[in-house]
Design an enzyme around this catalytic site. Structure first.
Site, PDB file in Angstrom:
ATOM      1  N   GLU A  12       0.692  -1.464   0.258  1.00  0.00           N
ATOM      2  CA  GLU A  12       0.003  -0.373   0.176  1.00  0.00           C
ATOM      3  C   GLU A  12       1.245   1.441  -0.052  1.00  0.00           C
ATOM      4  O   GLU A  12       0.815   1.999   0.755  1.00  0.00           O
ATOM      5  CB  GLU A  12      -1.139  -0.007   1.283  1.00  0.00           C
ATOM      6  CG  GLU A  12      -1.816  -1.511   1.161  1.00  0.00           C
ATOM      7  CD  GLU A  12      -3.025  -0.944   2.365  1.00  0.00           C
ATOM      8  OE1 GLU A  12      -3.004  -0.424   3.643  1.00  0.00           O
ATOM      9  OE2 GLU A  12      -3.472  -1.816   2.446  1.00  0.00           O
TER      10      GLU A  12
ATOM     11  N   GLU B 203      -5.887 -10.468  -1.755  1.00  0.00           N
ATOM     12  CA  GLU B 203      -7.111 -10.394  -0.317  1.00  0.00           C
ATOM     13  C   GLU B 203      -8.307  -9.904  -0.834  1.00  0.00           C
ATOM     14  O   GLU B 203      -9.620  -9.599   0.110  1.00  0.00           O
ATOM     15  CB  GLU B 203      -6.955  -9.186   0.234  1.00  0.00           C
ATOM     16  CG  GLU B 203      -5.333  -9.307   1.441  1.00  0.00           C
ATOM     17  CD  GLU B 203      -4.790  -7.966   1.985  1.00  0.00           C
ATOM     18  OE1 GLU B 203      -5.808  -7.353   2.899  1.00  0.00           O
ATOM     19  OE2 GLU B 203      -3.800  -7.549   1.867  1.00  0.00           O
TER      20      GLU B 203
HETATM   21  C1  XIL Z   1      -6.118  -5.948   8.319  1.00  0.00           C
HETATM   22  C2  XIL Z   1      -6.964  -8.169   9.725  1.00  0.00           C
HETATM   23  O1  XIL Z   1      -7.492  -8.090   8.386  1.00  0.00           O
HETATM   24  C3  XIL Z   1      -6.466  -6.756  10.834  1.00  0.00           C
HETATM   25  O2  XIL Z   1      -7.601  -8.171  11.873  1.00  0.00           O
HETATM   26  C4  XIL Z   1      -6.621  -5.613  11.267  1.00  0.00           C
HETATM   27  O3  XIL Z   1      -7.121  -5.435  12.680  1.00  0.00           O
HETATM   28  C5  XIL Z   1      -6.154  -5.095  10.078  1.00  0.00           C
HETATM   29  O4  XIL Z   1      -5.661  -5.403   8.612  1.00  0.00           O
HETATM   30  N1  XIL Z   1      -4.634  -4.831   3.782  1.00  0.00           N
HETATM   31  C6  XIL Z   1      -3.774  -5.512   4.034  1.00  0.00           C
HETATM   32  C7  XIL Z   1      -4.104  -6.256   5.490  1.00  0.00           C
HETATM   33  O5  XIL Z   1      -3.165  -5.479   3.358  1.00  0.00           O
HETATM   34  O6  XIL Z   1      -2.963  -6.403   6.181  1.00  0.00           O
HETATM   35  C8  XIL Z   1      -5.512  -5.480   6.402  1.00  0.00           C
HETATM   36  O7  XIL Z   1      -5.307  -6.296   7.298  1.00  0.00           O
HETATM   37  C9  XIL Z   1      -6.014  -5.906   5.558  1.00  0.00           C
HETATM   38  C10 XIL Z   1      -6.141  -5.065   4.462  1.00  0.00           C
END
Ligand code: XIL
Length: 391
Positions: free
Chosen positions: A176, A289
């Protein structure tokens, strides 16, 4: 369109590691049959991972400790690749004091994957979120200089990749870094860019490659496959990755997070074209994701407030899967948690939920069956009409 072939996996031996049933299949129990829920729990051929294995597309999920401890059957049975939802983030592994590590969750994830013949995606080394407080506070107070920050990241990468050397298939090295604006670019206000300089990103890939030369290294981000409607972020990430690779930086692939939201619509053609665009310069792609959120009644039951979203949600999952299946350079398809019960969505997006493929009670939703069906059709071919008998 080139069909996914048996030779598309990026890491040598990955196919061998993806067990989970490549044998002949009994016909699956489909949605609404009394056996549907049972089938969705099964390990083996009649599962997401089983059908994925037949077309060399590992199917994954992010896992929390709860997924591993309470719902191991689905976490192990349906998926052939796993990512720690938080287990491998810097804040988790070196939480309170510099040099004092806590590998509990990361070790648990890697052991679970090993026991279930699953691959592991490491997530993530360089991100502005979920950094240990000692690190951010030290930088803010000026007790950690820019040079020290570089050495701390180097140590972090060598320590974590060293511990799991040879056990991680793909690493999300950087996460990101690009803005959502049009045109997009590396965010000048990103914590790492401000405090360490933009060059730290390329350096992180070099360190990671040195620490575990067999791991596939990914740049991971959201809105990088056209979800922003403009394709601005895709174009910026594409140009940057291409430039870095031309300069010899070991970036092997792009991770598209693929967090969708039914309120924004989704363009499957654009998604696939963007996947193909990355592939055109020799990059591998991972859907890292995937989830599809929508507005819900409340965070507990997560009942969609608009009945149309119950169609849009599985449709968007399916569209992403079909694009992934169509592009052989997509080497894995991962959902960001499989049950609404511990999805990150309700806690992050006010009023939204229902983002996963199983509901809050770990029952498979239509989205689960849509994915299973897409994989089954890719593995076995669509059912054909029997020829009419001749008179
Ligand atoms: C999220 C987790 O799922 C949560 O449990 C935590 O509180 C915050 O992070 N993009 C990403 C992930 O790359 O690491 C994130 O994961 C969601 C958004």
């Amino acid at each position: 369109m080139e069909r996914r072939s048996v030779l598309t996996l990026g890491a040598a031996g990955a196919a061998a590691l993806v067990a989970g049933g490549a044998g002949l299949l009994a016909s699956p129990a489909w949605a609404d049959s009394p056996k549907a829920a049972e089938a969705a729990r099964k390990t083996g051929a009649d599962s997401l991972r089983g059908y994925g294995a037949r077309i060399n597309l590992p199917i994954g999920s992010a896992l929390t400790p709860q997924d591993i401890e309470q719902w191991a059957e689905i976490s192990g049975g349906q998926f052939s690749v796993v990512t720690g939802a938080n287990a491998m983030k810097w804040q988790t592994v070196e939480p309170t004091t510099q040099g004092v590590y806590d590998w509990t969750d990361a070790d648990q994830l890697v052991a679970f994957a090993h026991a279930n013949h699953q691959l592991v995606r490491g997530h993530t080394l360089l991100w502005h979120n979920q950094l240990p407080n000692w690190l951010t506070a030290g930088v803010a107070a000026g007790t950690i200089s820019k040079t020290q920050l570089w050495s701390l990241l180097e140590k972090h990468i060598f320590t974590e990749l060293g511990r799991y050397k040879g056990k991680i298939w793909q690493w999300d090295v950087a996460n990101e870094f690009f803005t959502d604006s049009n045109p997009s670019g590396i965010n000048p206000n990103d914590w790492w860019v401000v405090n360490a300089g933009e060059d730290i990103i390329a350096q992180a890939f070099k360190w990671a490659h040195e620490a575990d030369p067999h791991a596939l290294l990914f740049y991971n981000d959201y809105n990088v496959t056209g979800e922003d409607g403009t394709n601005a972020k895709h174009d910026a990430v594409f140009a940057w990755v291409q430039q870095q690779r031309d300069a010899g930086v070991p970036i092997h692939g792009v991770g598209t997070q693929a967090h969708l939201d039914t309120q924004y619509g989704f363009d499957p053609q654009r998604f696939q074209t963007d996947l193909e665009h990355y592939a055109s310069i020799g990059l591998k792609i991972a859907v890292t994701e995937a989830d599809v959120r929508t507005f819900v009644s409340d965070a507990t039951t997560q009942t969609p407030t608009d009945s149309l979203s119950q169609f849009a949600q599985p449709f968007e999952y399916s569209a992403m899967m079909q694009a992934a299946i169509a592009v052989p350079e997509v080497i894995s398809f991962t959902v960001w948690g499989w049950t609404d019960a511990d999805s990150w969505v309700p806690g992050t997006f006010k009023g939204e939920g229902y983002a996963c493929i199983y509901d809050v009670n770990q029952q498979p939703k239509q989205a689960y069956y849509s994915l299973l069906q897409d994989l089954k059709i890719a593995a076995e071919g669509a059912p054909r009409r029997a020829p009419l008998p001749r008179a």
